[in-house]
Design a protein around this motif. Structure first.
Motif, PDB file in Angstrom:
ATOM      1  N   GLY B 274      48.093  11.874  91.745  1.00  0.00           N
ATOM      2  CA  GLY B 274      48.557  10.790  92.599  1.00  0.00           C
ATOM      3  C   GLY B 274      49.731  11.225  93.445  1.00  0.00           C
ATOM      4  O   GLY B 274      50.204  12.352  93.327  1.00  0.00           O
ATOM      5  N   PRO B 275      50.216  10.325  94.326  1.00  0.00           N
ATOM      6  CA  PRO B 275      51.454  10.606  95.052  1.00  0.00           C
ATOM      7  C   PRO B 275      52.632  10.456  94.090  1.00  0.00           C
ATOM      8  O   PRO B 275      52.430  10.174  92.909  1.00  0.00           O
ATOM      9  CB  PRO B 275      51.475   9.529  96.131  1.00  0.00           C
ATOM     10  CG  PRO B 275      50.713   8.390  95.539  1.00  0.00           C
ATOM     11  CD  PRO B 275      49.673   9.003  94.640  1.00  0.00           C
ATOM     12  N   ARG B 276      53.839  10.639  94.602  1.00  0.00           N
ATOM     13  CA  ARG B 276      55.044  10.465  93.788  1.00  0.00           C
ATOM     14  C   ARG B 276      55.003   9.099  93.104  1.00  0.00           C
ATOM     15  O   ARG B 276      54.747   8.090  93.743  1.00  0.00           O
ATOM     16  CB  ARG B 276      56.259  10.546  94.698  1.00  0.00           C
ATOM     17  CG  ARG B 276      57.552  10.177  94.043  1.00  0.00           C
ATOM     18  CD  ARG B 276      58.714  10.336  95.018  1.00  0.00           C
ATOM     19  NE  ARG B 276      59.944   9.913  94.373  1.00  0.00           N
ATOM     20  CZ  ARG B 276      60.447   8.688  94.472  1.00  0.00           C
ATOM     21  NH1 ARG B 276      59.830   7.779  95.210  1.00  0.00           N
ATOM     22  NH2 ARG B 276      61.558   8.373  93.841  1.00  0.00           N
ATOM     23  N   GLN B 277      55.225   9.083  91.792  1.00  0.00           N
ATOM     24  CA  GLN B 277      55.203   7.830  91.041  1.00  0.00           C
ATOM     25  C   GLN B 277      56.621   7.298  90.873  1.00  0.00           C
ATOM     26  O   GLN B 277      57.595   8.048  91.029  1.00  0.00           O
ATOM     27  CB  GLN B 277      54.574   8.049  89.656  1.00  0.00           C
ATOM     28  CG  GLN B 277      53.179   8.651  89.680  1.00  0.00           C
ATOM     29  CD  GLN B 277      52.130   7.693  90.219  1.00  0.00           C
ATOM     30  OE1 GLN B 277      51.835   6.676  89.636  1.00  0.00           O
ATOM     31  NE2 GLN B 277      51.549   8.045  91.369  1.00  0.00           N
ATOM     32  N   GLY B 279      60.035   6.541  89.658  1.00  0.00           N
ATOM     33  CA  GLY B 279      60.902   7.270  88.745  1.00  0.00           C
ATOM     34  C   GLY B 279      60.786   8.784  88.836  1.00  0.00           C
ATOM     35  O   GLY B 279      61.536   9.501  88.168  1.00  0.00           O
ATOM     36  N   GLU B 280      59.887   9.289  89.642  1.00  0.00           N
ATOM     37  CA  GLU B 280      59.777  10.743  89.788  1.00  0.00           C
ATOM     38  C   GLU B 280      60.706  11.236  90.894  1.00  0.00           C
ATOM     39  O   GLU B 280      60.949  10.539  91.874  1.00  0.00           O
ATOM     40  CB  GLU B 280      58.325  11.142  90.087  1.00  0.00           C
ATOM     41  CG  GLU B 280      57.427  10.976  88.866  1.00  0.00           C
ATOM     42  CD  GLU B 280      55.984  11.387  89.104  1.00  0.00           C
ATOM     43  OE1 GLU B 280      55.242  11.459  88.118  1.00  0.00           O
ATOM     44  OE2 GLU B 280      55.595  11.623  90.260  1.00  0.00           O
ATOM     45  N   ALA B 281      61.173  12.473  90.715  1.00  0.00           N
ATOM     46  CA  ALA B 281      62.208  12.988  91.610  1.00  0.00           C
ATOM     47  C   ALA B 281      61.687  13.264  93.014  1.00  0.00           C
ATOM     48  O   ALA B 281      62.396  13.102  93.994  1.00  0.00           O
ATOM     49  CB  ALA B 281      62.813  14.258  91.021  1.00  0.00           C
ATOM     50  N   ASP B 282      60.469  13.752  93.099  1.00  0.00           N
ATOM     51  CA  ASP B 282      59.954  14.133  94.413  1.00  0.00           C
ATOM     52  C   ASP B 282      58.431  14.054  94.427  1.00  0.00           C
ATOM     53  O   ASP B 282      57.831  13.495  93.515  1.00  0.00           O
ATOM     54  CB  ASP B 282      60.413  15.559  94.767  1.00  0.00           C
ATOM     55  CG  ASP B 282      60.106  16.545  93.651  1.00  0.00           C
ATOM     56  OD1 ASP B 282      59.364  16.178  92.720  1.00  0.00           O
ATOM     57  OD2 ASP B 282      60.597  17.681  93.700  1.00  0.00           O
ATOM     58  N   GLY B 283      57.836  14.627  95.459  1.00  0.00           N
ATOM     59  CA  GLY B 283      56.394  14.544  95.614  1.00  0.00           C
ATOM     60  C   GLY B 283      56.075  13.724  96.840  1.00  0.00           C
ATOM     61  O   GLY B 283      56.913  12.968  97.322  1.00  0.00           O
ATOM     62  N   PRO B 284      54.857  13.884  97.377  1.00  0.00           N
ATOM     63  CA  PRO B 284      54.500  13.192  98.613  1.00  0.00           C
ATOM     64  C   PRO B 284      54.424  11.672  98.444  1.00  0.00           C
ATOM     65  O   PRO B 284      54.126  11.174  97.361  1.00  0.00           O
ATOM     66  CB  PRO B 284      53.130  13.762  98.955  1.00  0.00           C
ATOM     67  CG  PRO B 284      52.657  14.487  97.763  1.00  0.00           C
ATOM     68  CD  PRO B 284      53.802  14.763  96.878  1.00  0.00           C
ATOM     69  N   GLU B 285      54.722  10.976  99.554  1.00  0.00           N
ATOM     70  CA  GLU B 285      54.637   9.518  99.513  1.00  0.00           C
ATOM     71  C   GLU B 285      53.185   9.068  99.520  1.00  0.00           C
ATOM     72  O   GLU B 285      52.844   8.022  98.994  1.00  0.00           O
ATOM     73  CB  GLU B 285      55.336   8.915 100.744  1.00  0.00           C
ATOM     74  CG  GLU B 285      56.817   9.146 100.778  1.00  0.00           C
ATOM     75  CD  GLU B 285      57.343   9.203 102.211  1.00  0.00           C
ATOM     76  OE1 GLU B 285      56.713   8.617 103.113  1.00  0.00           O
ATOM     77  OE2 GLU B 285      58.385   9.858 102.407  1.00  0.00           O
TER      78      GLU B 285
END
Lengths: 229, 465
Positions: B274-277, B279-285
């Motif tokens: 999935g995309p950034r969930q 509470g996660e620090a980073d990752g795609p929107e």
């Protein structure tokens, strides 16, 4: 009709004619008969791993040596601190990146260096300028010398891959036997609410794209250090 | 003969005689064979592992609708946008649209054969977006403006000197003959691209139905970076990539690494669900999954060759194929080269235009033996030949076989034929090896065998009497 329904429709139409099961065909290499049910236990075929902790640690060390991972067993926090300080000194670390966690908190306190925490949103170029990324992990896999980590256990996606040196802090009971055990552990730990990214890291980043000659640090970390306490 | 087949023949003829090409391929693959066999040896039972892998893939492909829907349901539940594309054009249009909507200016792409298949990079570039291949080998061939030479080793046909010249010309770097230096030049250049990119594009090696995740294998870490840093991630996946359960990866990941790159496990095996969930620090929107049919359901309908969809794109069959090793990857002029390409391409692009690939085979079966999921490749090549002849059988071949039947059914005629052949062969020397020789294809570089005046039958009769 939506594209989804069209594709699914074509699939169902195609599957109306059954295909022979693998192994029931004649020809070279095809003589093993198909199992009754789909196989789910791969342990008897995957590379062998001993049962005791010492055997697992020895295999992880052997795999690490091959992969050029620096694997170190440490007895206690004092020893971990000494080794971390030695590493920081040897490589001249000026700034490190890490995330909040029991072991990482200890590590950055022990190092006493400026630190970037990736717990909340952070600045990308700041992370890029850090000399090392220090993370915890979910498991170590003896069979393959791999580190298992997720966005939740290791401070997001970029921390473990952007800085030039990735340092992993693990507990002795995280050192698992094999890949089936690693996936079972992930399932057990996250169950129905998986993090958005889970990763098996096996050695520092590498490439062989130029004349098949191994070069470390293609895009990810040039160095991977694993401390197991 | 179609022009595609003509070009294929001409290039193949040239490259089989090119000693430099041969030594490059041998150098690249020689190291591979040693490593692969050593890793295979670590498995407690490689043949059983192959059988299990084949059965799991059979299960997935033969219940594709069920597993695909499970995969989509699970991955959508975590906020992923799924797009179904019947054709390459639809997939390209969708991805270009996503890029436009988000005002994307630059894209980093990690290696995806599906992208090559539908010419995704070209479509995006045409819409005004910069696309950078991030796999080192892919980056090199992109700079050279040519397709990859191999599914797994895209730049295996180049020496370090050629790559150094290329970097010097395109990137302005100082010439060097160290692969390490060259890799670092690419690393520095691509780092900037990663940090600036708005969108990351990847393929997937597997799609796990049970948990709704894609599995992405890279060695360099480019797969990790291009799915971590940019604000949008698009994964372009063939519909046949599904695996039923997460545990299946415990078998498939080491098998892919062993046959694909002679490793026990590739450096980065990443699962993305999935995309950034929260509470996660980073990752795609945003995370988009594009499911690509593009001829795959047509192949699925061919029950005889359905197992071709089991392919995990390890490139193992290319590495052992005597044809690939002699003619190289570009000669095929296809997205997928080697035995798997020869089987697959007629299904994806049309049998009559691409049947020549199935005829360019020694039928040695090395590909079938090498395949980790036991695709019956060399029999499929035979089936393609049969299907091509069924579509349009050459009249002269029919005529020859009709003549053959007459000859073989009449012993007297046969005996006469043999004697006449012996006599006629005396005059063969006049035209032997020239273009008017009916045996030219053989005699241009080989001796024709002599017909015997005294046949075995003569000998046997004499012995009996």
């Amino acid at each position: 009709m939506s594209e989804r329904e069209q594709i699914l429709g074509r699939i169902r139409e195609a599957l109306r004619v059954a295909a022979p099961k693998p192994g029931l065909l004649s020809g070279p290499g095809q003589r093993v008969p198909a199992h009754e049910k789909r196989p789910t236990d791969f342990k008897p075929w995957l590379p062998a791993v001993g049962d005791s902790f010492d055997e697992r640690a020895a295999l992880f060390a052997k795999n690490s040596a091959e992969l050029k991972t620096d694997f170190q067993l440490v007895a206690n926090r004092n020893e971990l601190q000494d080794k971390l300080l030695a590493l920081a000194h040897a490589e001249g670390w000026k700034k490190i990146a890490t995330h909040a966690g029991e072991m990482t908190n200890f590590a950055f306190a022990a190092l006493g260096l400026p630190v970037l925490q990736t717990g909340a949103r952070y600045n990308l170029s700041e992370l890029e300028s850090c000399d090392a990324g220090i993370t915890e992990c979910d498991a170590l896999v003896a069979q393959t010398g791999s580190v298992v980590l997720t966005t939740r256990s290791a401070g997001g996606r970029a921390l473990s891959v952007l800085p030039p040196h990735h340092v992993v802090l693990a507990h002795r009971d995280q050192l698992l036997r094999d890949l089936p055990a690693a996936f079972a552990a992930l399932k057990n730990c996250y169950g129905s609410n998986y993090p958005s990214m889970m990763c098996l890291i096996t050695g520092p980043s590498r490439t062989g794209d130029i004349e098949r000659i191994l070069v470390l640090g293609a895009h990810g970390p040039k160095k991977l250090t694993v401390f197991c306490m | 003969m179609s022009t595609i087949a003509q070009t294929f023949k001409e290039t193949a003829r040239r490259l089989t005689r090119d000693l430099r090409h041969r030594s490059l391929i041998q150098n690249a693959l020689g190291k591979y064979y040693v490593g692969r066999d050593e890793k295979k040896g670590r498995f407690q039972n490689w043949q059983e592992a192959r059988q299990a892998a084949a059965e799991i893939k059979w299960e997935a492909v033969n219940h594709l609708d069920t597993y695909l829907q499970e995969f989509v349901k699970k991955i959508e539940a975590r906020g992923t946008k799924v797009f179904w594309a019947s054709t390459g054009q639809q997939a390209c249009d969708y991805i270009v649209e996503v890029a436009k909507k988000h005002r994307v200016r630059s894209i980093v792409k990690s290696k995806a054969m599906t992208g090559e298949e539908i010419h995704l990079a070209q479509a995006l570039e045409k819409s005004g977006v910069e696309v950078v291949e991030s796999d080192l080998g892919e980056y090199i061939v992109q700079l050279r403006e040519e397709p990859p030479y191999h599914i797994v080793f895209p730049a295996m046909h180049l020496t370090r000197h050629e790559i150094s010249d290329l970097f010097n010309k395109k990137l302005g770097s100082a010439p060097t003959d160290s692969p390490e230096e060259l890799t670092m030049i690419a690393r520095r250049t691509l780092r900037k691209k990663y940090c600036a990119a708005d969108m990351g594009i990847s393929g997937a090696n597997f799609a796990v139905a049970e948990t709704g995740m894609i599995s992405l294998t890279t060695n360099e870490g480019n797969g990790r970076l291009s799915t971590s840093l940019p604000r949008i991630h698009v994964a372009l996946i063939g519909i046949e990539k599904v695996l039923p359960t997460l545990d299946d990866l415990a078998l498939f990941l080491p098998m892919l690494a062993t046959v694909g790159a002679a490793q026990m496990l590739s450096c980065y095996n990443t699962l993305i669900g999935g995309p950034r969930q929260e509470g996660e620090a980073d990752g795609p929107e945003e995370f988009h999954v594009v499911l690509l049919d593009n001829g795959r359901t047509r192949l699925l309908a061919d029950a005889e060759q359905r197992d071709t969809l089991h392919c995990i794109r390890c490139g193992g069959c290319l590495n052992v194929c005597p044809i690939y090793k002699n003619i190289g990857g570009h000669t095929y002029a296809t997205t997928y080269m080697g035995p798997i390409g020869s089987v697959l391409t007629p299904h994806l692009r049309g049998l009559m235009e691409w049947k020549h690939l199935s005829f360019a085979s020694s039928l040695c079966g090395a590909c079938t033996e090498a395949c980790p999921v036991k695709i019956d490749l060399h029999h499929h090549l035979l089936q393609n030949r049969r299907n091509a002849i069924r579509c349009k059988s050459p009249w002269w071949e029919k005529l020859i076989f009709q003549g053959f039947v007459i000859l073989m059914n009449r012993p007297l005629l046969y005996r006469l034929g043999v004697k006449f052949g012996w006599f006629g062969q005396k005059f063969h020397g006049l035209i032997k090896g020239t273009k008017i020789d009916p045996m030219y294809a053989w005699t241009q570089s080989r001796e024709a065998p002599q017909l015997a005046l005294h046949t075995f039958k003569d000998y046997w009769r004499r012995r009996q009497s």
